[in-house]
Scaffold this active site. Structure first.
Site: not given
Ligand code: NAD
Length: 475
Positions: A149, A173, A227-228, A249, A283, A379
């Site tokens: 997001w 997605k 994402g995570s 990533e 990120c 993070e």
């Protein structure tokens, strides 16, 4: 909002579903849209569409595929204000950052429009006089693209541009928080006449199930995920059975090293970008500031002065620099990290610890950070500045590399030899030397260690969507 696309996009058509989920403004939770939650049958239909469209798309000459990408980039830029407003609405980031993101996202489509013409193979001198060795690049096949997001447009186009340029078809997605930007891009793709089935979108609020369906399909030959790290591991495990190609990533824990000889103004300017873009929800956000002792006090003073100028509020209001965090869980996480640090001896240099209420979190600067604090290891994804001093360059380097992540690292120093030494020794996929913003379509973006696998952007981004085929010919 009545004018936004809100259904799945399958085989060139909008596909309403039996169930919908709500997309809300992170600033005030206002309802933006009710979006189709793709069913498993719809995911299967999208897989079928991408599979059927693949032979003709891969056979479409590269320059022609590139023309579609160029047209899509132009369409994005033509709709810049509308797309940016939509991004600010569903993501919360300041409007000026949304505009920057639309341009950044379009730049990947433009870049890969060019790369579509340059998917070069090679010829290799053989050891036998009658053998000819050629190597060609072929598209891997239909791909699933799973995006986060925090940069809804750019994280998609970095994948979409490369995939389409290579001759792959895709099923995107988007994240459940921000599906509208991806659907808006599908709308533009439809308008420019991209062939049906080349770009499909399956929104969902049940990513595990829908991603599971995509991963379970033999037809899908590659998964590209941003994402995570936690979810990246799940993707990698689930892709193993069918040996799908995987690009990941993932999260970062970037060190931002300021050495004693650094240009103070440049270091502070770089820190502001690296820390506060998207309210720290990036990120590549600077997570751990490592200051060589002689510069720690002046850097902190100047940074705090710059932070004092930041305006926090609703992203659509003029002059706002920091919008809300994406959801309550993010606010709770930042509150926990700050509380843990203060409990273990960190000092508040600027700001007030968040109390966990409301999505707007004001910047806070902490020093006396130690490695046992969660803020150092995890993070942050929020506007928290964590400062630690280093006794010398060796200490600074050791601190910088003391993490399982390796996405990006920043270093500020005027000395050319020190720049070279740090650039080589920092354990990261990307290094910013006197530079707080490294992301650009021309360069390979990606991490090492727990920050991921593969590269996006640059010519290497195209390689991630192609297989090499070696052809041996006797003459
Ligand atoms: P996330 O991992 O929760 O979600 C990312 C995507 O995965 C979303 O589309 C989500 O719906 C989907 N997802 C969630 N659970 C899933 C599951 N079990 N199976 C399959 N898909 C699932 O991450 P996020 O909170 O949306 O994004 C923030 C993270 O993304 C941060 O860690 C950030 O560092 C990282 N990120 C990395 C990069 C990069 O280029 N390295 C860029 C942006 C964000």
């Amino acid at each position: 909002m009545t004018d936004v696309a809100r259904d799945a996009f399958i085989d060139g058509r909008w596909a309403p579903g039996a169930r919908r989920f709500t997309v809300r403004d992170p600033f005030d939770d206002a309802l933006i849209a009710e979006v189709t939650a793709a069913s498993e049958a719809q995911v299967d239909a999208a897989i079928e569409a991408a599979t059927c469209a693949f032979p003709s798309w891969r056979a479409t000459p590269g320059p022609e595929r590139g023309r579609f990408l160029g047209q899509l980039a132009a369409a994005m830029l033509g709709a810049e204000a509308r797309l940016a407003a939509l991004c600010t609405r569903e993501n919360g980031k300041p409007f000026k950052e949304s505009v920057a993101e639309v341009r950044y996202a379009a730049s990947f489509l433009s870049w890969f429009a060019g790369e579509a013409e340059r998917a070069y193979g090679e010829t290799i001198p053989a050891s036998h006089p009658t053998q000819r060795i050629t190597v060609v690049r072929e598209p891997v096949g239909p791909c699933a693209l799973i995006t986060p997001w925090n940069f809804p447009y750019a994280m998609l186009t970095r994948k979409l541009g490369a995939a389409l340029a290579a001759g792959c078809t895709v099923i995107a997605k988007p994240a459940e928080e921000t599906p509208l930007g991806t659907l808006a891009l599908a709308q533009l793709a439809h308008e420019i006449g991209l062939p049906a089935g080349v770009f499909n979108v399956v929104p969902t609020d049940d990513p595990e199930r829908i991603a599971g369906r995509l991963l379970g399909s033999r037809a899908i030959r590659k998964i590209s995920f941003t994402g995570s790290t936690a979810v990246g591991r799940i993707i990698l495990r689930n892709a193993a059975d069918d040996l799908k190609r995987v690009s990941l990533e993932l999260g970062g824990n970037a060190p931002f090293v300021v050495l004693a000889d650094a240009d103070l103004d440049a270091a502070v300017a770089g820190a502001m970008i690296a820390k506060f873009r998207n309210s720290g929800q990036s990120c590549v956000a600077a997570n751990r500031f490592i200051l060589e002792e002689p510069i720690a006090e002046p850097f902190t003073r100047q940074l705090v002065a710059a932070i004092g100028q930041l305006v926090i509020g609703r992203g659509s209001d003029p002059g706002v620099d920091l919008g809300p965090l994406i959801d309550d869980a993010s606010v709770r996480k930042v509150t926990r990290l700050v509380g843990d640090a203060i409990g273990k001896g960190a000092r508040v240099v600027h700001g007030v610890p968040p109390d966990g209420s409301g999505r707007l979190v004001a910047p806070i600067v902490l020093d006396r950070i130690t490695p046992d604090m969660a803020v150092w290891r995890e993070e942050i994804f929020g506007p928290v500045v964590a400062l630690r001093t280093a006794s010398d360059q060796t200490d600074a380097l050791a601190q910088a590399n003391d993490t399982e992540y390796g996405l990006v690292a920043y270093v500020y120093t005027r000395d050319g030899r020190t720049q070279a030494r740090f650039a080589e020794a920092l354990e990261a996929g990307m290094v910013g030397v006197n530079e707080g913003l490294v992301s650009t379509a021309q360069a390979p973006f990606g991490g090492i260690k727990h920050s991921g696998l593969g590269r996006e952007g640059s010519r290497h981004g195209l390689e991630d969507y192609t297989n090499l085929k070696y052809i041996s010919k006797r003459i």
